[in-house]
Each structure stands twice: as C-alpha cells, then as structure tokens.
Design a protein around this motif. Structure first.
Motif, mmCIF file in Angstrom:
data_model
loop_
_atom_site.group_PDB
_atom_site.id
_atom_site.type_symbol
_atom_site.label_atom_id
_atom_site.label_comp_id
_atom_site.label_asym_id
_atom_site.label_seq_id
_atom_site.Cartn_x
_atom_site.Cartn_y
_atom_site.Cartn_z
ATOM 1 N N GLY A 1 0.813 -1.207 0.000
ATOM 2 C CA GLY A 1 0.000 0.000 0.000
ATOM 3 C C GLY A 1 0.848 1.259 0.000
ATOM 4 O O GLY A 1 0.514 2.242 -0.668
ATOM 5 N N LYS A 2 1.955 1.227 0.740
ATOM 6 C CA LYS A 2 2.858 2.378 0.757
ATOM 7 C C LYS A 2 3.583 2.545 -0.576
ATOM 8 O O LYS A 2 3.811 3.669 -1.025
ATOM 9 N N VAL A 3 3.934 1.431 -1.217
ATOM 10 C CA VAL A 3 4.605 1.502 -2.516
ATOM 11 C C VAL A 3 3.685 2.132 -3.556
ATOM 12 O O VAL A 3 4.100 2.973 -4.361
ATOM 13 N N LEU A 4 2.405 1.735 -3.535
ATOM 14 C CA LEU A 4 1.435 2.244 -4.508
ATOM 15 C C LEU A 4 0.740 3.519 -4.039
ATOM 16 O O LEU A 4 -0.081 4.072 -4.767
ATOM 17 N N ILE B 1 -0.509 -6.310 -4.543
ATOM 18 C CA ILE B 1 0.790 -6.852 -4.137
ATOM 19 C C ILE B 1 1.626 -7.181 -5.374
ATOM 20 O O ILE B 1 2.832 -6.908 -5.419
ATOM 21 N N TYR B 2 0.961 -7.740 -6.375
ATOM 22 C CA TYR B 2 1.642 -8.066 -7.637
ATOM 23 C C TYR B 2 2.143 -6.796 -8.334
ATOM 24 O O TYR B 2 3.308 -6.721 -8.761
ATOM 25 N N ILE B 3 1.288 -5.773 -8.428
ATOM 26 C CA ILE B 3 1.665 -4.519 -9.091
ATOM 27 C C ILE B 3 2.777 -3.812 -8.317
ATOM 28 O O ILE B 3 3.702 -3.241 -8.913
ATOM 29 N N ALA B 4 2.696 -3.846 -6.992
ATOM 30 C CA ALA B 4 3.723 -3.208 -6.168
ATOM 31 C C ALA B 4 5.096 -3.827 -6.414
ATOM 32 O O ALA B 4 6.112 -3.121 -6.453
ATOM 33 N N GLN B 5 5.129 -5.146 -6.622
ATOM 34 C CA GLN B 5 6.408 -5.809 -6.887
ATOM 35 C C GLN B 5 6.914 -5.528 -8.299
ATOM 36 O O GLN B 5 8.123 -5.556 -8.540
ATOM 37 N N ASN C 1 6.657 -2.612 -9.577
ATOM 38 C CA ASN C 1 7.240 -1.276 -9.420
ATOM 39 C C ASN C 1 8.485 -1.285 -8.535
ATOM 40 O O ASN C 1 9.467 -0.603 -8.844
ATOM 41 N N GLN C 2 8.420 -2.039 -7.454
ATOM 42 C CA GLN C 2 9.464 -2.014 -6.426
ATOM 43 C C GLN C 2 10.514 -3.092 -6.615
ATOM 44 O O GLN C 2 11.646 -2.959 -6.188
ATOM 45 N N GLY C 3 10.151 -4.194 -7.271
ATOM 46 C CA GLY C 3 10.991 -5.391 -7.307
ATOM 47 C C GLY C 3 10.483 -6.391 -6.278
ATOM 48 O O GLY C 3 9.655 -6.064 -5.420
ATOM 49 N N ASN D 1 7.128 -11.275 -10.008
ATOM 50 C CA ASN D 1 7.338 -10.281 -11.066
ATOM 51 C C ASN D 1 7.501 -11.001 -12.397
ATOM 52 O O ASN D 1 8.062 -12.092 -12.458
ATOM 53 N N ASN D 2 6.958 -10.426 -13.445
ATOM 54 C CA ASN D 2 7.035 -11.036 -14.775
ATOM 55 C C ASN D 2 8.370 -10.715 -15.433
ATOM 56 O O ASN D 2 8.919 -9.628 -15.264
ATOM 57 N N ILE D 3 8.875 -11.674 -16.210
ATOM 58 C CA ILE D 3 10.120 -11.450 -16.933
ATOM 59 C C ILE D 3 9.907 -11.415 -18.439
ATOM 60 O O ILE D 3 10.840 -11.167 -19.189
ATOM 61 N N SER D 4 8.668 -11.655 -18.887
ATOM 62 C CA SER D 4 8.400 -11.719 -20.318
ATOM 63 C C SER D 4 6.966 -11.292 -20.588
ATOM 64 O O SER D 4 6.111 -11.270 -19.703
#
Length: 318
Positions: free
Chosen positions: A159-162, A173-177, A179-181, A256-259
């Motif tokens: 929540g803090k990341v987004l 949680i998926y979107i935050a990772q 952005n953040q890794g 996190n997606n790589i492709s």
C-alpha cells in the motif's frame, strides 16, 4: 458467460485439474529427491498418480457410529476450498478474480481445508481420529498468527509503494512488486518472508509437523477410518496445499514477470514455486524428525511470530 469462465478457472485452470496434476507431479519429484538424499532409489516420479488411481478404485467403508453425511462431505469441502485459491494467485499476470480483501479470503479458504480434516477426524468414531483432530486444532492455532502477521506486513508495504490505503488485494501486491521489485529483497520484509517460509511445512502437514497423522503413533490420526475415494481426496488436499502455500509465498515475495509471453511467465512461476517447495518441504522433511505438538506450538509462537512482528513494525514506523 462469466459464470462459465469462473467454473473453468475453478475446475480446470488454474484450479482443479491443473492444480491436482502439477501438485501430484511435484509430489512425485519431491519423493524421489528425498529418497536420493537418503541414499535410496525411491518410487517412480509418477507414483502419486498411481496411488490416487488405486485409492479411487478401492471400496469405501464408513464407520457405523459416524455421521455419513459429514464423513463424505468434509473431504469434498476441503478439496474445493484449495481448488478455489489459485484463481486469486497471479500466476502469470493479474489474478483471475479480485475483490477488496481477497487475501483475507485466501486465509479463510486455507483454514476451511484444515477444518475439514478436523471434522473428518472427530467424525471418524475413533480415538486415534480424535487425537489427530485435536493435534490439528493446536497446529492450526499456532500457524495462523505468524502467517497472518506476515501477510499483513506485505499488504501494508505494498500500500505504501502504490500510495494507496486499500492494499488487501493480491493484484496490488503483484503490481507493487512490478514497481518495487521482489519483496524478498526488501530489507523490511525479509523477516516476514522467513516467518512465512517457516509456516509452509506446518501448513502442509509434512515432517517435522505431521503430528496430526503420526503414522507410528496414532495410525494416520484423522485419516484412520477413511478409505477409497474419500481417503484419496483427503490426501489430495494435503498434497495440493504444499503447492498452494509455496505459490502463495512466490506471489507475496517473489512475484514479477520477466516476459510478455504467458507460457514463459507460467513456467517461471512454476520453477520458483518448485524451488520454494524444495527448500521449505523437501529438505526440511529429510533432515528433521517429527516434533511433539507442544514443541510445534512453542516454535510457531516464538521464532516465526517474532520475525513477522519485526517486519510489521518496520513497515509501519520506518
């Protein structure tokens, strides 16, 4: 049309048949690796498939003093609850279904699968079943605290990341990772990751936390009176929970997606899940002997809980 799509996701992919197939396959690999580490040849990798087919062909014997409806329904409810969970896990992109608080719903579904085992043991009209059910209750109460605190820390941090207040969604949680890794490499969440990692073998019910079954002590515990297809279903619940918990760890800390290609992302996700299962289940059950239930309770209410609390404090105040 939406209902048919939901039904497909629950029964075929990513739940249902896909979940059962991949869980049985990884279970076969797990048994082979354990055998090799113990200097044995071990069963063939497809042995779990053979075991399930054999159980599904066996006669079902229901104890005279048990409630027949509960005896039959409890295993089915347990299997349905774990088959629903994958639709909330971002295997290759966003989750298939998402709503406010879906991460809490996942915790409920995991609890329901454990309660189904408890109900099966209590209803089996056996002393061994009662003992196994009581041990499962204690184990469940000890596991929930560190797992919930770890997930809470991840939700607050995402929540803090987004920069949003509503972060109890797997998609966030998926979107935050993205952005953040991966959160596994975030200093504040490393203790929570370790705490959640320690919960996996207990939630799965493998050594050293298989005291609810204790084959040499209480003759499979809650499963003692089960046979045939219903025993097979209960075994499937335990096997699939190993994959579910490892996949949940990947989603919370390594997502996190790589492709841009769906197949590649699915394969990467499965590889990550298998690696988590190898270190959290395969190696652990190879090295450690069964704990007593009071030792398991003391362990989970100390080390994993303290680690999870450290992350919760860090993400809140630092």
């Amino acid at each position: 049309m939406e209902f048919l799509k939901l039904l497909f996701n629950i029964l075929i992919f990513p739940g249902g048949l896909f979940l059962i197939f991949i869980s049985l396959l990884i279970s076969g690999i797990d048994r082979k690796l354990v055998a090799r580490m113990q200097r044995r040849i071990g069963p063939p990798i497809l042995q779990p498939f053979y075991d399930m087919l054999k159980l599904f062909k066996k006669e079902v014997i229901i104890p005279k003093d048990s409630n027949k409806k509960i005896f039959k329904i409890a295993p089915i409810i347990g299997l349905l609850s774990v088959c629903i969970i994958p639709i909330f896990i971002p295997i290759f992109s966003n989750t298939y279904i998402n709503f406010n608080g879906d991460i809490i719903f996942i915790i409920y579904l995991l609890t329901i699968s454990a309660i189904s085992l408890i109900a099966s043991g209590i209803n089996s009209s056996s002393v061994f079943g009662d003992i196994g059910a009581s041990r499962e209750v204690v184990l469940l109460s000890s596991l929930e605290l560190p797992m919930v605190i770890s997930i809470l820390a991840v939700c607050i941090f995402s929540g803090k990341v987004l920069n949003i207040s509503d972060s109890f969604l797997m998609n966030n949680i998926y979107i935050a990772q993205l952005n953040q890794g991966s959160f596994l490499f975030t200093l504040k969440l490393i203790p929570a990751a370790i705490g959640f990692f320690m919960v996996i073998p207990g939630e799965t019910g493998v050594l050293p936390f298989d005291m609810a079954e204790g084959e040499m002590e209480i003759c499979e515990g809650a499963l003692v009176e089960y046979s045939g297809v219903y025993l097979g279903i209960l075994k499937l619940v335990q096997i699939t929970k190993g994959f579910i918990m490892s996949a949940l760890f990947v989603s919370l800390f390594l997502s996190n997606n790589i492709s841009d290609f769906m197949i590649i992302n699915i394969l990467v996700f499965l590889i990550k899940t298998f690696v988590v299962m190898f270190f959290s289940i395969t190696i652990v059950r190879t090295i450690f002997a069964r704990l007593r239930i009071n030792h398991a309770l003391k362990f989970y209410w100390t080390i994993p809980t303290i680690l999870s609390l450290i992350s919760l404090i860090l993400v809140n105040y630092f």
